[in-house]
Design an enzyme around this catalytic site. Sequence first.
Site, short mmCIF file in Angstrom:
data_model
loop_
_atom_site.label_atom_id
_atom_site.label_comp_id
_atom_site.label_asym_id
_atom_site.label_seq_id
_atom_site.Cartn_x
_atom_site.Cartn_y
_atom_site.Cartn_z
N GLY A 177 -19.37 17.63 -8.04
CA GLY A 177 -18.03 17.45 -8.62
C GLY A 177 -17.06 16.82 -7.63
N GLY A 221 -13.75 15.17 -8.66
CA GLY A 221 -12.77 15.99 -9.37
C GLY A 221 -11.53 16.34 -8.56
CD GLN A 222 -6.49 19.82 -9.66
OE1 GLN A 222 -7.16 20.60 -10.35
NE2 GLN A 222 -5.21 20.00 -9.44
NE ARG A 227 -21.53 12.55 -18.96
CZ ARG A 227 -21.43 12.92 -20.23
NH1 ARG A 227 -20.31 12.75 -20.88
NH2 ARG A 227 -22.44 13.49 -20.83
CG ASP A 269 -28.18 15.04 -14.60
OD1 ASP A 269 -27.49 16.00 -14.99
OD2 ASP A 269 -28.92 14.38 -15.35
CE1 TYR A 297 -13.84 26.11 -16.58
CE2 TYR A 297 -11.94 27.53 -16.86
CZ TYR A 297 -12.71 26.71 -16.06
OH TYR A 297 -12.34 26.49 -14.77
CE LYS A 354 -15.66 27.99 -13.98
NZ LYS A 354 -16.39 27.30 -12.89
#
Length: 315
Positions: A6, A9-10, A34, A51, A141, A145
């Site tokens: 990731g 990402g942020q 992606r 992946d 989500y 988690k």
Amino acid sequence: MILVTGSAGQIGTELVAELRSRHGPENILAGKHRTPLPDEIASSGPSEIVDVSNPEQLKRTLLNYGITKIFHLSSILSALAESDIQRAHEVNINGVFNVLNTALESNIEQVIIPSSIAAFGTDTPRKSTPNDTIQRPSTVYGISKVFTELMGNYFFTRFGLDVRGLRLPGVISWKTEPTAGTTDYAVAMFYEAIASDKYECYLRPDTPLPMMYMPDAIKSLLDLSDANISNLVHHSDFNVHAMSFTPSELAKAIKKINPKFRITYNIDPLRQSIADSWPASLDDSAARKEWGWKPDFDMDSLVNDMYQNLENKLI
Ligand code: SER
């Protein structure tokens, strides 16, 4: 070598940068799927397509690069997960299992996987939510988690794999924008205040949510990773708290810097119901006691630093 999944990402973009400055760029592998990596991550050290739905490819990557530690950050955030539960299941549940299982098979020393305030639900005490309490989330989500926390703890108790994780609140940052979370209004409000002096908020003005500034989120991940394992009673499920505020409180703080700023409200029922099911604040005494967690930024220091940095970036 450390793998960060990731990395586009942020949180990933900033974690990779910090790890590269601590350990040397050549020792941090930026994993992406992606979303393309920002130039500064792509050009400052090694990167690879990872992946998480393909355990064979994951295993090859771990072996080829001699990975010893994984920060597993790829995740589909709350609002997007609700609109694509299949993909959320693939990434947030199958992907997490694949990372843990492949890490075990590949003799990885440590896996860090963030959880979220979304791991709680409407049955959970909302104020000062205890570390160990009822967890019946109503979002896919949140369910993923809880799975992550339980599976992380299981891999530790059953197989001795050193899995650690913490429940991040809304993370506010100016370098990379978040994607489709419920807490993202807080980041969007800064962008819009600078770009157009106004913001239409999708949550009610009185919706309190826990929030954290990015430097503290990065610190929490690194401090938890560095903690002495013999001091840990919990493993994959630490509350971490920095501050809580409502949209109207944030708007007021932004207005102090930009008096022209105006907020209006147009409630999105989906994201409002998600926010209403999450804690307003968290009791993070376990994290403080077991690995010395302590945030540096309160609301005032966050708002000033965020506004200034974002203004420099945008103008
Ligand atoms: N920031 C996240 C979200 O809103 C919470 O983990 O989805």
